[in-house]
Structures are given as structure tokens and as C-alpha cells.
Design a protein around this motif. Structure first.
Motif, PDB file in Angstrom:
ATOM      1  N   ILE A 151       0.837  -1.200   0.000  1.00 44.82           N
ATOM      2  CA  ILE A 151       0.000   0.000   0.000  1.00 44.82           C
ATOM      3  C   ILE A 151       0.876   1.254   0.000  1.00 44.82           C
ATOM      4  O   ILE A 151       0.620   2.213  -0.741  1.00 44.82           O
ATOM      5  N   GLN A 152       1.917   1.244   0.850  1.00 47.82           N
ATOM      6  CA  GLN A 152       2.832   2.389   0.872  1.00 47.82           C
ATOM      7  C   GLN A 152       3.496   2.578  -0.487  1.00 47.82           C
ATOM      8  O   GLN A 152       3.582   3.700  -1.000  1.00 47.82           O
ATOM      9  N   MET A 153       3.958   1.488  -1.084  1.00 44.30           N
ATOM     10  CA  MET A 153       4.566   1.537  -2.410  1.00 44.30           C
ATOM     11  C   MET A 153       3.613   2.176  -3.420  1.00 44.30           C
ATOM     12  O   MET A 153       4.005   3.059  -4.197  1.00 44.30           O
ATOM     13  N   TYR A 154       2.354   1.746  -3.387  1.00 44.74           N
ATOM     14  CA  TYR A 154       1.368   2.243  -4.344  1.00 44.74           C
ATOM     15  C   TYR A 154       1.165   3.741  -4.198  1.00 44.74           C
ATOM     16  O   TYR A 154       1.231   4.496  -5.184  1.00 44.74           O
ATOM     17  N   PHE A 155       0.950   4.200  -2.972  1.00 42.73           N
ATOM     18  CA  PHE A 155       0.627   5.611  -2.779  1.00 42.73           C
ATOM     19  C   PHE A 155       1.818   6.520  -3.049  1.00 42.73           C
ATOM     20  O   PHE A 155       1.652   7.619  -3.585  1.00 42.73           O
ATOM     21  N   ILE A 156       3.024   6.090  -2.701  1.00 42.52           N
ATOM     22  CA  ILE A 156       4.206   6.919  -2.976  1.00 42.52           C
ATOM     23  C   ILE A 156       4.343   7.171  -4.468  1.00 42.52           C
ATOM     24  O   ILE A 156       4.479   8.316  -4.920  1.00 42.52           O
ATOM     25  N   HIS A 157       4.296   6.106  -5.261  1.00 43.03           N
ATOM     26  CA  HIS A 157       4.459   6.254  -6.706  1.00 43.03           C
ATOM     27  C   HIS A 157       3.237   6.919  -7.349  1.00 43.03           C
ATOM     28  O   HIS A 157       3.370   7.639  -8.344  1.00 43.03           O
ATOM     29  N   CYS A 158       2.062   6.684  -6.768  1.00 41.17           N
ATOM     30  CA  CYS A 158       0.837   7.295  -7.291  1.00 41.17           C
ATOM     31  C   CYS A 158       0.877   8.809  -7.130  1.00 41.17           C
ATOM     32  O   CYS A 158       0.607   9.566  -8.078  1.00 41.17           O
ATOM     33  N   PHE A 159       1.249   9.279  -5.941  1.00 38.77           N
ATOM     34  CA  PHE A 159       1.306  10.723  -5.697  1.00 38.77           C
ATOM     35  C   PHE A 159       2.420  11.382  -6.504  1.00 38.77           C
ATOM     36  O   PHE A 159       2.282  12.525  -6.940  1.00 38.77           O
ATOM     37  N   ALA A 160       3.529  10.676  -6.701  1.00 40.88           N
ATOM     38  CA  ALA A 160       4.607  11.223  -7.531  1.00 40.88           C
ATOM     39  C   ALA A 160       4.122  11.421  -8.967  1.00 40.88           C
ATOM     40  O   ALA A 160       4.455  12.431  -9.616  1.00 40.88           O
ATOM     41  N   THR A 161       3.336  10.472  -9.480  1.00 38.84           N
ATOM     42  CA  THR A 161       2.789  10.585 -10.832  1.00 38.84           C
ATOM     43  C   THR A 161       1.778  11.719 -10.922  1.00 38.84           C
ATOM     44  O   THR A 161       1.757  12.483 -11.897  1.00 38.84           O
ATOM     45  N   MET A 162       0.936  11.872  -9.900  1.00 39.21           N
ATOM     46  CA  MET A 162      -0.026  12.966  -9.878  1.00 39.21           C
ATOM     47  C   MET A 162       0.671  14.318  -9.863  1.00 39.21           C
ATOM     48  O   MET A 162       0.257  15.255 -10.567  1.00 39.21           O
ATOM     49  N   GLU A 163       1.728  14.444  -9.064  1.00 40.37           N
ATOM     50  CA  GLU A 163       2.454  15.712  -8.967  1.00 40.37           C
ATOM     51  C   GLU A 163       2.966  16.154 -10.331  1.00 40.37           C
ATOM     52  O   GLU A 163       2.832  17.325 -10.714  1.00 40.37           O
ATOM     53  N   SER A 164       3.529  15.216 -11.088  1.00 36.01           N
ATOM     54  CA  SER A 164       4.039  15.526 -12.419  1.00 36.01           C
ATOM     55  C   SER A 164       2.917  16.016 -13.333  1.00 36.01           C
ATOM     56  O   SER A 164       3.097  16.954 -14.123  1.00 36.01           O
ATOM     57  N   GLY A 219      -8.613  17.719 -12.688  1.00 35.34           N
ATOM     58  CA  GLY A 219      -8.147  17.131 -11.435  1.00 35.34           C
ATOM     59  C   GLY A 219      -8.491  15.656 -11.323  1.00 35.34           C
ATOM     60  O   GLY A 219      -7.649  14.831 -10.941  1.00 35.34           O
ATOM     61  N   LEU A 220      -9.723  15.302 -11.675  1.00 38.24           N
ATOM     62  CA  LEU A 220     -10.143  13.897 -11.621  1.00 38.24           C
ATOM     63  C   LEU A 220      -9.350  13.050 -12.626  1.00 38.24           C
ATOM     64  O   LEU A 220      -8.988  11.906 -12.334  1.00 38.24           O
ATOM     65  N   ALA A 221      -9.072  13.625 -13.796  1.00 35.01           N
ATOM     66  CA  ALA A 221      -8.291  12.899 -14.807  1.00 35.01           C
ATOM     67  C   ALA A 221      -6.874  12.631 -14.305  1.00 35.01           C
ATOM     68  O   ALA A 221      -6.324  11.540 -14.521  1.00 35.01           O
ATOM     69  N   LEU A 222      -6.277  13.607 -13.612  1.00 29.37           N
ATOM     70  CA  LEU A 222      -4.931  13.419 -13.075  1.00 29.37           C
ATOM     71  C   LEU A 222      -4.912  12.351 -11.987  1.00 29.37           C
ATOM     72  O   LEU A 222      -3.987  11.535 -11.918  1.00 29.37           O
ATOM     73  N   VAL A 223      -5.926  12.372 -11.134  1.00 26.09           N
ATOM     74  CA  VAL A 223      -6.013  11.348 -10.084  1.00 26.09           C
ATOM     75  C   VAL A 223      -6.196   9.968 -10.697  1.00 26.09           C
ATOM     76  O   VAL A 223      -5.519   8.998 -10.319  1.00 26.09           O
ATOM     77  N   LEU A 224      -7.098   9.874 -11.667  1.00 24.55           N
ATOM     78  CA  LEU A 224      -7.365   8.582 -12.315  1.00 24.55           C
ATOM     79  C   LEU A 224      -6.133   8.073 -13.050  1.00 24.55           C
ATOM     80  O   LEU A 224      -5.795   6.888 -12.990  1.00 24.55           O
ATOM     81  N   ARG A 225      -5.442   8.976 -13.746  1.00 24.48           N
ATOM     82  CA  ARG A 225      -4.233   8.574 -14.464  1.00 24.48           C
ATOM     83  C   ARG A 225      -3.184   8.023 -13.503  1.00 24.48           C
ATOM     84  O   ARG A 225      -2.580   6.969 -13.741  1.00 24.48           O
ATOM     85  N   GLY A 226      -2.959   8.746 -12.406  1.00 23.79           N
ATOM     86  CA  GLY A 226      -1.969   8.294 -11.429  1.00 23.79           C
ATOM     87  C   GLY A 226      -2.335   6.955 -10.818  1.00 23.79           C
ATOM     88  O   GLY A 226      -1.491   6.065 -10.690  1.00 23.79           O
ATOM     89  N   CYS A 227      -3.614   6.797 -10.461  1.00 30.28           N
ATOM     90  CA  CYS A 227      -4.062   5.543  -9.834  1.00 30.28           C
ATOM     91  C   CYS A 227      -3.917   4.355 -10.782  1.00 30.28           C
ATOM     92  O   CYS A 227      -3.463   3.272 -10.373  1.00 30.28           O
ATOM     93  N   LEU A 228      -4.301   4.540 -12.032  1.00 26.43           N
ATOM     94  CA  LEU A 228      -4.278   3.427 -12.978  1.00 26.43           C
ATOM     95  C   LEU A 228      -2.861   3.084 -13.438  1.00 26.43           C
ATOM     96  O   LEU A 228      -2.519   1.905 -13.585  1.00 26.43           O
ATOM     97  N   LEU A 229      -2.028   4.106 -13.661  1.00 33.33           N
ATOM     98  CA  LEU A 229      -0.666   3.837 -14.109  1.00 33.33           C
ATOM     99  C   LEU A 229       0.147   3.073 -13.080  1.00 33.33           C
ATOM    100  O   LEU A 229       0.966   2.216 -13.424  1.00 33.33           O
ATOM    101  N   VAL A 230      -0.086   3.355 -11.807  1.00 36.44           N
ATOM    102  CA  VAL A 230       0.719   2.752 -10.746  1.00 36.44           C
ATOM    103  C   VAL A 230       0.095   1.464 -10.214  1.00 36.44           C
ATOM    104  O   VAL A 230       0.771   0.676  -9.552  1.00 36.44           O
ATOM    105  N   LEU A 231      -1.160   1.205 -10.540  1.00 39.66           N
ATOM    106  CA  LEU A 231      -1.840   0.020 -10.016  1.00 39.66           C
ATOM    107  C   LEU A 231      -1.099  -1.289 -10.297  1.00 39.66           C
ATOM    108  O   LEU A 231      -1.054  -2.179  -9.434  1.00 39.66           O
ATOM    109  N   PRO A 232      -0.475  -1.474 -11.473  1.00 39.95           N
ATOM    110  CA  PRO A 232       0.268  -2.726 -11.703  1.00 39.95           C
ATOM    111  C   PRO A 232       1.455  -2.935 -10.763  1.00 39.95           C
ATOM    112  O   PRO A 232       1.893  -4.073 -10.576  1.00 39.95           O
ATOM    113  N   TYR A 233       1.988  -1.869 -10.157  1.00 42.66           N
ATOM    114  CA  TYR A 233       3.122  -2.030  -9.249  1.00 42.66           C
ATOM    115  C   TYR A 233       2.808  -3.026  -8.129  1.00 42.66           C
ATOM    116  O   TYR A 233       3.482  -4.051  -7.999  1.00 42.66           O
TER     117      TYR A 233
END
Length: 315
Positions: free
Chosen positions: A102-115, A148-162
Motif C-alpha cells: 500500500i505504501q509503495m502504491y501511494f508513494i508512486h501514485c502521488f509522484a505521478t499525480m504531482e508531475s 483534477g479527476l483525470a490526473l487522479v485517475l491517471r496516477g491511480c491506474l498507471l501505478v496500479l500494476p506495481y
């Protein structure tokens, strides 16, 4: 026959985070600057959110995106620092297997959202400078919410395979992670399987996602700079460029630390492990501290409102 002295894990119930190997005796001292960065990041980002919420004149797309950035960076710091400080202060190294994923997912997810938020900010600057009369009709509140929703969705989906891929690998010989947090590559390297799918996918996301964002940011700034240099007076050019300076400084802060950390990890065989771990933490935590300072100092509306909070009103 297998070696009887080797312990194998199918799915370990816990991982052990070592912190910063080689600098165990200095853990308490190392925690001081990281704790200071954490406190500044929390104070700075909450101050940005507070000022934007209270000042109705700041209820504009630029500041909505800034609030998204502040929330993302608060979440990023929260995902890393509490566990890291518990390791450095109390030697509390165990982390549950699922909690690690879970920690792995959220760290990489938020990094992707920030970009992605930096790209949204660049689009806002493009519309504001190149099409100022249409800014309010193009970037309506509904459009900002959709972005904003598109950025959240993009980050969540891109990192989900991790975490999904990491949870499928069998882990063997050790459950010790030489790091302060559950970094994706540090976790999957413990698997006794062919992890090329995980490593190739994470490398693609790490390189191409910010790479594409930087490309589109650069493309948006070409007409922005052209419009600025076409203004008739030097004062008007400086004033208009000043509205972009905070955004550019924030981008440089994030991407310079990202590139430096990425390049160092490409030469991890020649770099001390403790240096790689420290740089990985700096890359994620320093921008969270620096960004609210940049926007507080360089954005006149926020700076004036912040000063008014600490300046007594004359009667």
C-alpha cells in the motif's frame, strides 16, 4: 538439494526496513533534517490551502491547481515520513506485507499525480497569457474539476500494476529491504522469479510519464514566451513573466532532484548504498518543502495575504 541454512518465503507476512544501512549510528542525527523538512512541508502546504480557501480573490484555476499540488505533497510526505521516523528514532523496522504494498502504491501514485499537476498548471498559464479574454470560459470550475479527476485517475491506474505484480511474485531467502520505505524496485528485487515485467513497466512509467509531461510543458511555453516578448514594454513583459516564475521554479526543483536521483541509480554499482537511499528520500521530500515556500515568496497575492495574517491592523 536445497541448502538447509536458507530460509524461503512464499509470501512473507512482514518486511524489515533497514533504514539507512551503514549509517545506523547516525540515524537520530539524520532524522533531524528530515523531521524539519516534514514540519515545514506540513506547515507550508496547509498555509497555502488555508489562504486560498479564505481569500475569495484566489478562487481561480491557477490556485485550484496549486491546492491540488499542496494536497498531493502533503499526502506524499504522510506516506513516507511517519514510518521513516519510527525507524530512525525507535528502530521500528517491521512493516506488514500488505502495508508495504500500500505504501509503495501511494508513494508512486502521488509522484505521478504531482508531475501531471505541473502540466495542468502550464496549460493554465498558456490560456491566461495567450488567450486572456477566453480564460474564464475555457478553464471553468467544471473543467478544472475534470482535469483534477483525470490526473487522479491517471496516477491511480498507471501505478496500479506495481503492487498487483509485486504481490504475485514468490519471495525467497530474505524479507529485508535496505531502504527507509517500500520503494518498488527494492521490494521486487527480493523476489525469486523473473521480474522483468515489473522492472520494465516501472522503468517505462518512471521515464515516459514525466518525460511526456515535460515535453508538453515545453511545447506550451513556446507560445507563452512568444506572447511575453511581443508585449510593448519591459515592465509588462517582466510582470507577465512573473506570473510564470513560480511555476517554472517548482518544476525545476522537482525535475532536477528527479534526474539526479535517477542518474545516480543507473550507477548504483559504484555509489554507496546510503547515498542512494538519502538521495531517494531527498527527491521525494525536498520538493514538498520547497514548493509552498516558492509560491509564498514569488506569488504576490499569496505573499500579501500571508503578510496580512501576521501584520496587526491599524485602527
Amino acid at each position: 538439494m536445497p541448502d538447509s541454512n536458507t530460509t524461503y518465503f512464499t509470501n512473507p507476512s512482514t518486511f524489515i526496513l533497514l533504514g539507512i544501512p551503514g549509517l545506523e549510528r547516525a540515524h537520530v542525527w539524520i532524522s533531524i533534517p528530515f523531521c524539519t523538512m516534514y514540519a515545514i512541508a506540513i506547515l507550508g502546504n496547509f498555509t497555502i490551502l488555508f489562504i486560498v480557501k479564505r481569500e475569495r480573490s484566489l478562487h481561480k484555476p491557477m490556485y485550484y491547481f496549486l491546492c491540488m499540488l499542496a494536497i498531493t505533497e502533503l499526502s506524499m510526505s504522510k506516506s513516507i515520513l511517519p514510518k521513516m521516523l519510527s525507524i530512525l528514532w525507535f528502530n521500528s523496522r517491521e512493516i506488514d506485507f500488505i502495508a508495504c504494498l500500500i505504501q509503495m502504491y501511494f508513494i508512486h501514485c502521488f509522484a505521478t499525480m504531482e508531475s501531471g499537476i505541473f502540466l495542468a498548471m502550464a496549460f493554465d498559464r498558456y490560456v491566461a497569457i495567450c488567450h486572456p479574454l477566453r480564460h474564464s470560459t475555457i478553464l471553468t470550475n467544471r473543467v478544472v474539476v475534470k482535469i483534477g479527476l483525470a490526473l487522479v485517475l491517471r496516477g491511480c491506474l498507471l501505478v496500479l500494476p506495481y503492487p498487483l505484480l509485486a504481490s504475485r511474485w514468490p519471495y525467497c531467502k530474505t524479507n529485508i529491504i535496505p531502504h527507509t520505505y517500500c520503494k518498488h524496485i527494492s521490494v521486487v528485487n527480493l523476489a525469486c522469479a523473473d521480474i522483468r515485467l515489473s522492472t520494465n513497466y516501472s522503468l517505462s512509467v518512471t521515464v515516459f510519464t514525466p518525460g511526456m509531461n515535460v515535453f508538453f510543458i515545453a511545447v506550451s511555453y513556446i507560445p507563452i514566451l512568444r506572447a511575453i516578448f511581443s508585449l510593448p514594454t519591459k515592465d509588462s513583459r517582466l510582470k507577465t513573466f512573473g506570473t510564470c516564475s513560480s511555476h517554472l521554479c517548482a518544476i525545476f526543483t522537482s525535475y532536477i532532484t528527479f534526474v539526479f536521483s535517477f542518474v545516480m541509480h543507473r550507477f548504483d554499482n559504484t555509489m554507496p548504498l546510503y547515498l542512494l537511499i538519502l538521495m531517494a528520500n531527498v527527491y521525494l521530500l525536498v520538493p514538498s518543502m520547497i514548493h509552498p515556500i516558492i509560491y509564498g515568496v514569488r506569488t504576490k497575492q499569496i505573499r500579501d495575504r500571508l503578510l496580512s495574517l501576521f501584520t496587526p491592523r491599524r485602527t
